[in-house]
Write a protein that holds these residues in place. Structure first.
Motif, short mmCIF file in Angstrom:
data_model
loop_
_atom_site.label_atom_id
_atom_site.label_comp_id
_atom_site.label_asym_id
_atom_site.label_seq_id
_atom_site.Cartn_x
_atom_site.Cartn_y
_atom_site.Cartn_z
N LYS A 45 -41.57 -54.93 33.92
CA LYS A 45 -41.62 -53.73 33.15
C LYS A 45 -42.85 -53.58 32.33
N GLU A 46 -43.28 -54.89 32.14
CA GLU A 46 -44.48 -55.17 31.29
C GLU A 46 -45.90 -54.70 32.11
N LYS A 47 -45.59 -55.10 33.44
CA LYS A 47 -46.81 -54.76 34.33
C LYS A 47 -46.69 -53.44 34.55
N ASP A 48 -45.64 -52.87 34.80
CA ASP A 48 -45.69 -51.42 34.91
C ASP A 48 -46.13 -50.35 33.89
N THR A 49 -45.99 -50.98 32.54
CA THR A 49 -46.57 -50.26 31.42
C THR A 49 -48.09 -50.33 31.43
N LYS A 50 -48.40 -51.67 31.81
CA LYS A 50 -50.04 -51.85 31.63
C LYS A 50 -50.63 -51.02 32.89
N LEU A 51 -50.02 -50.76 34.06
CA LEU A 51 -50.78 -50.27 34.87
C LEU A 51 -50.68 -48.81 34.68
N ARG A 52 -49.63 -48.09 34.21
CA ARG A 52 -49.39 -46.67 33.69
C ARG A 52 -50.57 -46.36 32.66
N LYS A 53 -50.91 -47.37 31.86
CA LYS A 53 -51.95 -47.07 30.65
C LYS A 53 -53.25 -47.13 31.56
N GLU A 54 -53.66 -47.99 32.45
CA GLU A 54 -54.87 -48.07 33.18
C GLU A 54 -54.86 -46.67 33.84
N VAL A 55 -53.97 -46.45 34.53
CA VAL A 55 -53.88 -44.97 35.20
C VAL A 55 -54.33 -44.00 34.47
N LYS A 56 -53.70 -43.72 33.40
CA LYS A 56 -53.88 -42.84 32.53
C LYS A 56 -55.37 -42.74 31.96
N GLU A 57 -55.94 -43.78 31.42
CA GLU A 57 -57.24 -44.02 31.19
C GLU A 57 -58.32 -43.53 32.33
N LEU A 58 -57.97 -43.87 33.60
CA LEU A 58 -59.03 -43.84 34.55
C LEU A 58 -58.65 -42.16 34.88
N GLU A 59 -57.62 -41.57 34.83
CA GLU A 59 -57.46 -40.05 35.03
C GLU A 59 -58.10 -39.13 33.87
N ASP A 60 -58.14 -40.02 32.71
CA ASP A 60 -58.80 -38.93 31.64
C ASP A 60 -60.39 -39.16 31.74
N LYS A 61 -60.77 -40.48 32.33
CA LYS A 61 -62.27 -40.41 32.64
C LYS A 61 -62.57 -39.51 33.81
N LEU A 62 -61.77 -39.40 34.82
CA LEU A 62 -62.11 -38.57 35.92
C LEU A 62 -62.19 -37.00 35.61
N GLU A 63 -61.04 -36.61 34.60
CA GLU A 63 -61.25 -35.27 34.08
C GLU A 63 -62.42 -34.98 33.21
N LYS A 64 -62.94 -35.84 32.63
CA LYS A 64 -64.06 -35.63 31.96
C LYS A 64 -65.27 -35.38 32.78
#
Length: 226
Positions: free
Chosen positions: A122-141
């Motif tokens: 669960k902890e790893k899943d939360t961490k990976l989801r957060k990293e994916v979200k940050e990368l998606e935001d960066k890609l969107e910009k």
């Protein structure tokens, strides 16, 4: 408290019979330390048992070797020996199978121990989801044409880079002029002389000034060969 003499004899006799192999008094004393028996008491018991015919002994110089009486044991005939050998072989096979089974279980335990717990997953899943979200935001910009580096910061970095390239080019030219002057009339082989001095050209270490110059903005580039 040490055992009484009759108890000592019983302990020594039982040990000699159980071992059923040649023993001296020191062997027996070492093995029976847990009973707090002194070597002198053990020696006396061995002699008493031997004199009473309860054990056998042989003398080799000053050394006495004691052995359990063989007539008290049932000696198997050849058929019984063969049966015992077969039984032993089967037991060895069973032991080997048990060892293999134990090894497999130990392997499974190690594999389970190396797996993540539910909480860790669960902890790893939360961490990976957060990293994916940050990368998606960066890609969107980036897709929206947003500049991630401020223009003023970019200008400062380009200016510093341009200055470093200019210094590199200048020092390279100064070295070339000096080196040509030094080696112009030198009788030494230029390559050997360079190696003797420990000198290395840019090309010797896989570096090319022009490839770094090409990274400059077009307005700051100098013509090739400068």
């Amino acid at each position: 408290m040490a055992p009484k003499s009759d108890n000592t004899e019983a302990i020594v006799l039982r040990f000699v019979n159980e071992q059923n192999k040649p023993l001296n008094s020191q062997n027996v004393a070492d093995a029976l330390q847990k009973f707090n028996l002194k070597k002198t008491a053990i020696q006396k018991s061995l002699d008493t048992l031997a004199d009473g015919g309860k054990i056998s002994f042989k003398e080799y110089g000053k050394q006495k070797i004691y052995l359990a009486r063989q007539d008290q044991f049932d000696i198997p005939n050849s058929e019984e020996l063969n049966q015992m050998k077969d039984a032993n072989a089967k037991l060895q096979e069973q032991l080997a199978e048990q060892k293999r089974a134990i090894s497999e279980v130990e392997g499974e335990i190690k594999a389970l121990q190396s797996n993540l717990t539910l909480e860790q997953i669960k902890e790893k899943d939360t961490k990976l989801r957060k990293e994916v979200k940050e990368l998606e935001d960066k890609l969107e910009k980036l897709r929206g044409g947003v500049t991630l580096v401020k223009p003023e910061d970019r200008k400062i970095i380009e200016q510093m880079y341009s200055e470093k390239i200019s210094q590199w080019r200048k020092r390279k030219r100064i070295f070339k002029d000096l080196w040509d002057t030094i080696t112009e009339n030198s009788p030494k082989d230029i390559k050997e002389f360079k190696e003797e001095l420990g000198l290395e050209y840019d090309e010797d270490v896989g570096v090319n000034l022009q490839s770094f110059s090409d990274l400059l903005p077009k307005s700051k580039k100098r013509p090739r060969g400068w």
